[in-house]
Design an enzyme around this catalytic site. Structure first.
Site, PDB file in Angstrom:
ATOM      1  CG  ASN A  10     -49.877   3.946  30.233  1.00  0.00           C
ATOM      2  OD1 ASN A  10     -48.632   3.933  30.238  1.00  0.00           O
ATOM      3  ND2 ASN A  10     -50.583   4.892  30.813  1.00  0.00           N
ATOM      4  NE  ARG A 244     -43.266  13.291  38.847  1.00  0.00           N
ATOM      5  CZ  ARG A 244     -43.998  13.119  37.761  1.00  0.00           C
ATOM      6  NH1 ARG A 244     -43.799  13.879  36.701  1.00  0.00           N
ATOM      7  NH2 ARG A 244     -44.922  12.191  37.705  1.00  0.00           N
ATOM      8  CD  GLU A 388     -53.376  10.951  29.968  1.00  0.00           C
ATOM      9  OE1 GLU A 388     -53.706  10.684  31.144  1.00  0.00           O
ATOM     10  OE2 GLU A 388     -52.203  11.189  29.645  1.00  0.00           O
TER      11      GLU A 388
END
Ligand code: AMP
Length: 400
Positions: A10, A244, A388
């Site tokens: 990743n 965010r 994941e």
């Protein structure tokens, strides 16, 4: 399932996370992280299964150097876990944006690399870094098959009423401006696990997954297919996140540019890096552990921040219940979803209309796969730790 070791990579712009996973036992054989790649002070942490954690400070001028160090550690005669690179049967790469080109994971070929490059515009910070990771691995392990697993792929089943924006249609035709969604590997993994936990057929369930981490998104999964998700063209849309903003009125951007005499780029930087619970709490913290402490101490900034965060999640759950005409299970996952009974309780307090009551004892647990609703609850509420890397390893092993 094949018995191979899959290296899961990743790659971020200056970091690289990795895990070596055996596809048949699903055991993590080694894992680690390279940080500050291309920046002064690069360091690698590496942990072989059952062993101690090694920390090495070595300059890493680029991702190729970082991957070289990872491979050296994996075959090292003292701390290594394999005898040679031949014992690594495949590499699975996490790719952030696959645009409309990829609705599932795929073996990496020259055409696939080109198609990923075409999506660079859509994820300018992430896709180029992901591609550097692929190329570096190809150079160092030229014979090893590689698979691309996309964050966007699971959401490609969204119908157009869910993915279109209310914009002139030619922006979609000309530039592919639409909603894509992210965290797809996690939403797919968690929704499937939910069906297993409930002992029901994945193809016959209505599931809402709340992936609440530093980045956060919700998805609606109906009969095994994603029908809506809260992130959009980019991972900025939707829930209020660590830093965010999530959904805002787009006119705010010009308004703030004028008030603060800033460029669009500068305001977007504020929306990505200085907003969310960090910004709402007046710059106190983006970490929910800190916010929870401040909330309990009665700090007004923490109360307004956490209430707004939870309210936004509850609103999405309501919207997705409508989108699916019902919901059988709501799942919480990722850092906050798995570890914060407090936030789960706050969100569940809006869900009485679904017949939901939480089992306080079950909800007090952290990081465990568990049903936290009472047996009488009309809709089940589950905590399902996401994984994941394992999902990427499974997809990779299945394709090589
Ligand atoms: P992730 O991006 O999935 O790694 O999640 C990171 C977020 O999980 C951070 O905001 C952490 O504050 C939050 N988190 C981790 N552990 C806890 C905890 N015990 N209670 C509340 N939030 C937590």
């Amino acid at each position: 399932m094949k018995d191979i070791n899959v290296l899961v990579i990743n790659c971020g712009s200056s970091s690289l996370k990795f895990q070596l996973i055996n596809s048949s036992s699903e055991e993590v054989i080694a894992k680690g992280l390279c940080e500050r790649i291309g920046i002064e002070g690069s360091q690698m942490t590496y942990t072989p299964a059952g062993g101690e954690k090694y920390e090495t400070k070595t300059p890493m001028e680029d991702h190729r150097t970082a991957i070289r160090l990872v491979l050296d550690a994996l075959v090292d005669k003292d701390k290594g876990v394999v005898k040679s690179l031949e014992e690594i049967g495949a590499v699975g790469h996490r790719i952030v944006h696959g645009g409309e080109n990829f609705a599932s994971s795929t073996l990496i070929t020259d055409e696939v690399i080109k198609a990923i490059e075409e999506c660079n515009d859509l994820a300018p910070l992430h896709n180029p870094a992901n591609l550097i990771g692929i190329r570096a691995c190809q150079e160092l392990m030229p014979k090893t098959p590689m698979v691309a697993v996309f964050d966007t792929a699971f959401h490609q089943t969204m119908p157009q009423e869910a993915f279109l924006y209310g914009l002139p249609y030619h922006y979609y035709e000309d530039y592919k401006v639409r909603r894509y969604g992210f965290h797809g590997t996690s939403h797919s993994y968690v929704s499937r696990r939910a069906a297993d936990v409930l002992g029901k057929d994945y193809g016959e369930l209505k599931i809402i997954v709340c992936h609440l981490g530093n980045g956060a998104s919700v998805s609606a999964v109906k009969n095994g297919k994603c029908v809506d998700t809260s992130m959009g063209l980019t991972p900025l849309e939707g829930l209020i996140m660590g830093t965010r903003s999530g959904d805002i009125d787009p006119a705010i951007i010009e308004f703030l540019c004028n008030k603060e005499n800033k460029s669009v780029q500068e305001i977007l930087n504020v929306l990505n890096k200085e907003s969310g619970v960090f910004g709402m709490s007046g710059g106190f913290s983006s970490d929910f552990r800190d916010l929870e402490k401040a909330y309990r101490a009665g700090e007004a900034f923490a109360i307004r921040t956490m209430q707004t965060f939870a309210y936004r999640v509850a609103k999405y759950i309501g919207a997705y219940t409508a989108a699916m005409n019902g919901v059988d299970a709501i799942c919480f996952t990722a850092g906050i979803g798995e570890n914060s009974p407090f936030i789960r309780t706050m969100i569940a307090s809006y869900l009485g209309y679904l017949g939901i009551t939480l089992d306080e004892e079950a909800n007090a647990k952290r990081g465990e796969e568990i049903a936290i609703s009472t047996p009488e609850s009309g809709t089940k509420v589950l905590v399902i730790p996401t994984n994941e890397e394992l999902a990427i390893a499974r997809e990779t092993a299945a394709l090589v």
